[in-house]
Scaffold this motif. Structure first.
Motif: not given
Length: 92
Positions: A47-69
């Motif tokens: 279902g698209g579940d990535l689970g829990e991940f740390k800041k910096g683990q994903m590519v920058p564009q993804f990380d930005k949304v994950a931690f500030s969107g």
């Protein structure tokens, strides 16, 4: 500041498909169902579940949304992998 995030995503190759999926979500379609049907990422099976991940683990564009969107609201993100629809469930 949040150190981890938990997100769902749908990955597709083309912006037009991503925009179509966003429109379906806005009309009430279930995120997990669309992910299972359309996502090219292996996480689509869950279902698209990535689970829990740390800041910096994903590519920058993804990380930005994950931690500030905005939480729960689907966001459209372009990365080198394609177009993502990202839904952040929570941050810790």
């Amino acid at each position: 500041m949040a150190r981890t995030a938990h997100a769902l995503h749908i990955l597709v190759k083309h912006r037009s498909q991503a925009e179509d999926l966003m429109a379906q979500l806005n009309k009430g379609a279930k995120f997990q169902n669309l992910a299972k049907k359309f996502s090219t990422c292996p996480s689509g099976k869950k279902g698209g579940d990535l689970g829990e991940f740390k800041k910096g683990q994903m590519v920058p564009q993804f990380d930005k949304v994950a931690f500030s969107g905005e939480l729960i609201t689907p966001h459209l993100v372009k990365t080198r992998f394609g177009w993502h629809i990202v839904k952040v469930l929570y941050r810790t």
